[in-house]
Scaffold this active site. Structure first.
Site, PDB file in Angstrom:
ATOM      1  N   GLU A 163      -7.700  -9.332   3.209  1.00 34.72           N
ATOM      2  CA  GLU A 163      -7.325  -8.593   2.005  1.00 34.72           C
ATOM      3  C   GLU A 163      -6.131  -9.285   1.350  1.00 34.72           C
ATOM      4  OE1 GLU A 163      -8.721  -4.173   3.521  1.00 34.72           O
ATOM      5  OE2 GLU A 163      -6.715  -4.857   4.069  1.00 34.72           O
ATOM      6  N   HIS A 203      -3.546 -10.721   4.063  1.00 33.45           N
ATOM      7  CA  HIS A 203      -3.497 -10.324   5.477  1.00 33.45           C
ATOM      8  C   HIS A 203      -4.899 -10.042   5.997  1.00 33.45           C
ATOM      9  CE1 HIS A 203      -3.678  -6.362   3.550  1.00 33.45           C
ATOM     10  NE2 HIS A 203      -4.208  -5.944   4.695  1.00 33.45           N
ATOM     11  N   TRP A 253       0.853  -1.193   0.000  1.00 34.59           N
ATOM     12  CA  TRP A 253       0.000   0.000   0.000  1.00 34.59           C
ATOM     13  C   TRP A 253       0.889   1.243   0.000  1.00 34.59           C
ATOM     14  CZ3 TRP A 253      -4.987   0.195  -0.903  1.00 34.59           C
ATOM     15  CH2 TRP A 253      -5.675   1.395  -0.656  1.00 34.59           C
ATOM     16  N   ASP A 289      -7.389  -7.666   8.594  1.00 32.36           N
ATOM     17  CA  ASP A 289      -7.566  -6.417   9.336  1.00 32.36           C
ATOM     18  C   ASP A 289      -8.374  -6.713  10.598  1.00 32.36           C
ATOM     19  OD1 ASP A 289      -6.344  -4.971   7.319  1.00 32.36           O
ATOM     20  OD2 ASP A 289      -8.178  -3.970   6.638  1.00 32.36           O
ATOM     21  N   HIS A 321     -14.339   0.343   5.561  1.00 34.10           N
ATOM     22  CA  HIS A 321     -13.667  -0.341   6.669  1.00 34.10           C
ATOM     23  C   HIS A 321     -14.422  -0.136   7.990  1.00 34.10           C
ATOM     24  CE1 HIS A 321      -9.837  -0.668   4.272  1.00 34.10           C
ATOM     25  NE2 HIS A 321      -9.656  -1.714   5.040  1.00 34.10           N
ATOM     26  N   HIS A 359      -7.611  -1.526  13.455  1.00 33.74           N
ATOM     27  CA  HIS A 359      -7.055  -0.837  12.284  1.00 33.74           C
ATOM     28  C   HIS A 359      -7.745   0.516  12.065  1.00 33.74           C
ATOM     29  CE1 HIS A 359      -4.877  -0.275   8.673  1.00 33.74           C
ATOM     30  NE2 HIS A 359      -5.693  -0.841   7.820  1.00 33.74           N
ATOM     31  N   HIS A 391       0.268  -5.084   6.903  1.00 36.33           N
ATOM     32  CA  HIS A 391      -0.781  -5.202   5.876  1.00 36.33           C
ATOM     33  C   HIS A 391      -0.140  -5.544   4.532  1.00 36.33           C
ATOM     34  CE1 HIS A 391      -3.857  -3.504   8.599  1.00 36.33           C
ATOM     35  NE2 HIS A 391      -2.798  -2.881   9.103  1.00 36.33           N
TER      36      HIS A 391
HETATM   37 ZN   LIG Z   1      -5.265  -4.243   5.759  1.00 36.56          ZN
END
Ligand SMILES: [Zn+2]
Length: 212
Positions: free
Chosen positions: A174, A51, A17, A53, A162, A57, A47
């Site tokens: 994800e 992975h 990311w 969450d 989210h 988060h 992440h």
């Molecule tokens: Zn994540």
């Protein structure tokens, strides 16, 4: 029994990311005259690749990853293949033929091909769950949702999807690669690393075809 590995391989070239730490995985001790062993060192964000969450988060004071329910992370799962353009909104989900009894739901989209078509750079134009799509998941009683790129939410607006999902206690996976999997029922095993106090963790995830 056929096992599908739906995790992506973690290596330094894997897209992360934007703004997250790069992945470093290097051999720091080599077998040789001074050492009988190879030892590697890993440094990265949490992440990365495939992975999970945890609520922490996006929710201050939310639960961390070691508290996620294994009863939810393991069990009967529906893979929905949705190849429409655009994000997964209420209409797209309503028309995807997702069985009413679905509690764990993975979305196979055009994203899965990105792991091979753009293997060395982050692609911001990925398919994600819109806010009204997240509302639909909550209303349908979904307990776990998985997506095949690095965020469940659109790149341009990551927070609301989210927050809705995590506030409802839905576990988010994800970074899946569902290229080799067709739509249908499977048994999922997703085991995030038990990183104490962390808001996320890399996970190995597999599917076994459910013949029942
Ligand atoms: Zn994540």
């Amino acid at each position: 029994m056929q096992i599908y590995d739906i995790s992506v391989g973690i290596h330094p070239g894997l897209p992360v990311w934007p703004g997250d730490p790069a992945i470093e995985l290097e051999r720091v001790i080599e077998i040789g005259v001074d050492s009988p062993v190879n030892v590697s060192r890993l440094a990265s964000g949490v992440h990365i690749g495939t992975h999970v969450d945890a609520p922490l988060h996006f929710l201050a004071g939310g639960g961390s990853v070691e508290h996620l329910s294994l009863e939810v992370l393991v069990g009967r799962t529906y893979v929905a293949e949705i190849l429409t353009e655009g994000h997964l909104d209420r209409d797209a989900l309503e028309n995807a033929g997702i069985p009413q009894e679905t509690r764990r739901l993975l979305f196979k989209t055009s994203n899965s091909a990105l792991w091979r078509s753009t293997p060395d750079r982050f692609e911001p134009e990925f398919v994600a769950v819109s806010v009204d799509g997240a509302d639909w998941l909550v209303e349908r009683g979904i307990q776990l949702v998985g997506v095949d790129y690095l965020s469940v939410a659109p790149f341009e607006d990551g927070v609301p999807t989210h927050v809705r999902l995590l506030s409802a206690g839905i576990i988010i996976i994800e970074g899946l690669d569902l290229s080799a999997v067709e739509a249908g029922w499977y048994s999922l095993t997703c085991l995030p690393l038990k990183l104490v106090g962390s808001e996320g963790a890399p996970a190995r995830a597999i599917l076994v075809r459910d013949n029942v």
